[in-house]
Design a protein around this motif. Structure first.
Motif, short mmCIF file in Angstrom:
data_model
loop_
_atom_site.label_atom_id
_atom_site.label_comp_id
_atom_site.label_asym_id
_atom_site.label_seq_id
_atom_site.Cartn_x
_atom_site.Cartn_y
_atom_site.Cartn_z
N MET A 1 0.90 -1.01 -0.08
CA MET A 1 -0.01 0.26 0.36
C MET A 1 0.68 1.30 0.10
SD MET A 1 -2.87 1.12 2.92
CE MET A 1 -3.69 2.27 2.74
N VAL A 2 0.59 2.27 -0.52
CA VAL A 2 1.48 3.32 -0.78
C VAL A 2 0.63 4.03 0.04
CG1 VAL A 2 2.05 5.55 -3.01
CG2 VAL A 2 0.99 3.08 -3.68
N GLN A 3 1.36 5.02 0.77
CA GLN A 3 1.78 6.14 1.84
C GLN A 3 1.47 7.27 1.02
OE1 GLN A 3 0.64 5.65 4.99
NE2 GLN A 3 0.46 3.30 4.91
N TRP A 4 1.02 7.86 1.78
CA TRP A 4 0.67 9.48 1.31
C TRP A 4 2.67 10.12 0.53
CZ3 TRP A 4 2.95 13.76 3.07
CH2 TRP A 4 3.03 13.65 5.48
N PHE A 5 3.29 10.16 2.43
CA PHE A 5 4.32 10.48 2.14
C PHE A 5 5.54 9.76 0.72
CE2 PHE A 5 3.62 7.76 6.11
CZ PHE A 5 5.44 6.44 5.51
N ASP A 6 5.27 8.28 0.23
CA ASP A 6 5.69 8.03 -1.04
C ASP A 6 5.65 9.15 -2.09
OD1 ASP A 6 6.40 5.60 0.49
OD2 ASP A 6 4.34 5.02 0.16
N TYR A 7 4.68 9.81 -2.16
CA TYR A 7 4.80 10.27 -3.52
C TYR A 7 5.43 11.52 -3.24
CZ TYR A 7 0.23 8.15 -4.33
OH TYR A 7 -0.95 7.15 -4.71
N PHE A 8 6.59 11.01 -2.28
CA PHE A 8 7.99 12.28 -2.60
C PHE A 8 8.47 12.74 -3.31
CE2 PHE A 8 5.20 14.17 0.91
CZ PHE A 8 5.50 15.70 0.62
N LYS A 9 9.05 11.10 -3.68
CA LYS A 9 10.28 10.11 -4.16
C LYS A 9 9.76 10.39 -5.54
CE LYS A 9 10.91 6.70 -1.46
NZ LYS A 9 11.24 4.90 -0.89
N VAL A 10 8.63 10.82 -6.01
CA VAL A 10 8.16 11.15 -7.82
C VAL A 10 8.33 12.13 -8.05
CG1 VAL A 10 7.59 8.55 -8.34
CG2 VAL A 10 5.55 10.60 -7.34
N PRO A 11 7.86 12.48 -9.08
CA PRO A 11 8.45 14.07 -9.66
C PRO A 11 6.61 14.56 -9.52
CG PRO A 11 9.20 13.30 -11.20
CD PRO A 11 9.24 12.28 -10.15
N ILE A 12 6.30 15.55 -8.17
CA ILE A 12 4.79 15.86 -8.37
C ILE A 12 3.80 15.53 -9.61
CG2 ILE A 12 5.08 18.46 -7.85
CD1 ILE A 12 3.07 15.40 -4.92
N GLY A 13 4.68 16.80 -10.43
CA GLY A 13 3.49 16.76 -12.27
C GLY A 13 3.07 15.60 -12.68
N SER A 14 3.79 14.63 -12.02
CA SER A 14 3.63 13.65 -12.85
C SER A 14 2.25 12.36 -12.04
CB SER A 14 4.97 11.72 -12.92
OG SER A 14 5.27 12.35 -11.63
N VAL A 15 2.20 13.00 -11.22
CA VAL A 15 1.18 12.73 -9.90
C VAL A 15 -0.25 13.38 -10.60
CG1 VAL A 15 -0.22 11.94 -7.61
CG2 VAL A 15 2.56 11.80 -8.71
N ASP A 16 -1.71 12.74 -10.31
CA ASP A 16 -2.95 12.80 -10.80
C ASP A 16 -3.40 13.61 -9.50
OD1 ASP A 16 -6.12 11.87 -9.70
OD2 ASP A 16 -5.38 12.33 -11.96
N PRO A 17 -3.84 15.33 -9.98
CA PRO A 17 -4.31 16.43 -9.62
C PRO A 17 -4.94 16.30 -8.09
CG PRO A 17 -4.34 16.42 -11.72
CD PRO A 17 -4.36 15.83 -11.41
N THR A 18 -6.40 14.99 -7.86
CA THR A 18 -6.96 14.55 -7.02
C THR A 18 -5.49 13.91 -5.65
OG1 THR A 18 -7.76 12.67 -7.96
CG2 THR A 18 -8.39 14.41 -8.34
N ILE A 19 -4.45 13.03 -6.30
CA ILE A 19 -4.36 12.84 -5.07
C ILE A 19 -2.88 13.61 -5.03
CG2 ILE A 19 -2.29 11.20 -4.99
CD1 ILE A 19 -2.98 9.24 -7.02
N GLN A 20 -2.32 14.93 -5.31
CA GLN A 20 -1.66 15.66 -5.50
C GLN A 20 -2.13 16.84 -4.12
OE1 GLN A 20 -0.98 18.35 -8.56
NE2 GLN A 20 0.27 17.17 -9.95
N GLU A 21 -3.57 16.73 -4.15
CA GLU A 21 -4.40 17.83 -3.50
C GLU A 21 -4.09 17.05 -2.09
OE1 GLU A 21 -8.69 19.60 -2.50
OE2 GLU A 21 -8.15 18.46 -4.52
#
Length: 188
Positions: free
Chosen positions: A1-21
């Motif tokens: 399961m991916v935690q919210w802080f795991d999204y910092f490892k990837v460029p934020i622009g490549s992440v879905d806007p709802t996930i960014q929020e």
């Protein structure tokens, strides 16, 4: 399961806007208490959180994969808060000790009289200089006003030192003559 802080490892622009929020809201809730306890101001805390978030999404993709990301985020937020407090402290010191300029304020009419005389003398001097040949004006201004040395002036004007010395002596003599003439006009 991916935690919210795991999204910092990837460029934020490549992440879905709802996930960014969701990532931002989670980040906000995670660091708010520690920053607010240092600042004690809600709006400033929000500003610092935004700065810390921008730093984290910028630097996040460069984190080693085995790093403890929540600890890194807390440390980044803490350091951002300290930077803000240092800046605030520096600004307060500047406001507490404003620059002081040595401004001479005339304390009596005698000083005012001297200042008026000095200004009139300067005007007279520049009128007398304006009446000189251009070569003499340049020699006087470079030496007396700009404070250049003989060598600097000779290099700039492409003259020998003896020629410049003679020109400066003639310029001074002619200037003295012009000043005396102007003084005699004022007396009449």
């Amino acid at each position: 399961m991916v935690q919210w802080f795991d999204y910092f490892k990837v460029p934020i622009g490549s992440v879905d806007p709802t996930i960014q929020e969701t990532v931002y809201n989670s980040f906000y809730k995670f660091v708010y208490p520690s920053i607010y306890s240092m600042i004690l101001d809600h709006s400033l805390t929000e500003d610092i959180i935004q700065d810390a978030f921008i730093k984290s999404i910028t630097k996040g993709p460069y984190i080693r994969s085995d790093s403890n990301i929540p600890a890194w985020i807390k440390r980044l937020a803490y350091n951002t808060t300290l930077d803000y407090l240092r800046k605030l402290n520096r600004e307060r010191r500047l406001l507490a000790h404003p620059c002081s300029y040595d401004i001479e304020i005339p304390s009596d009419s005698m000083t005012v009289d001297r200042e008026v005389e000095r200004k009139e003398s300067n005007e007279e001097l520049y009128r007398a200089i304006d009446e000189l040949k251009l070569d003499y004006q340049v020699a006087l201004i470079l030496f007396y006003v700009e404070g250049k040395t003989y060598r600097e002036i000779c290099n700039e004007l492409r003259l020998t030192e003896s020629v410049f010395t003679q020109r400066l002596a003639r310029a001074r003599k002619k200037l003295l003559h012009n000043l005396q003439r102007l003084d005699s006009k004022d007396i009449l």
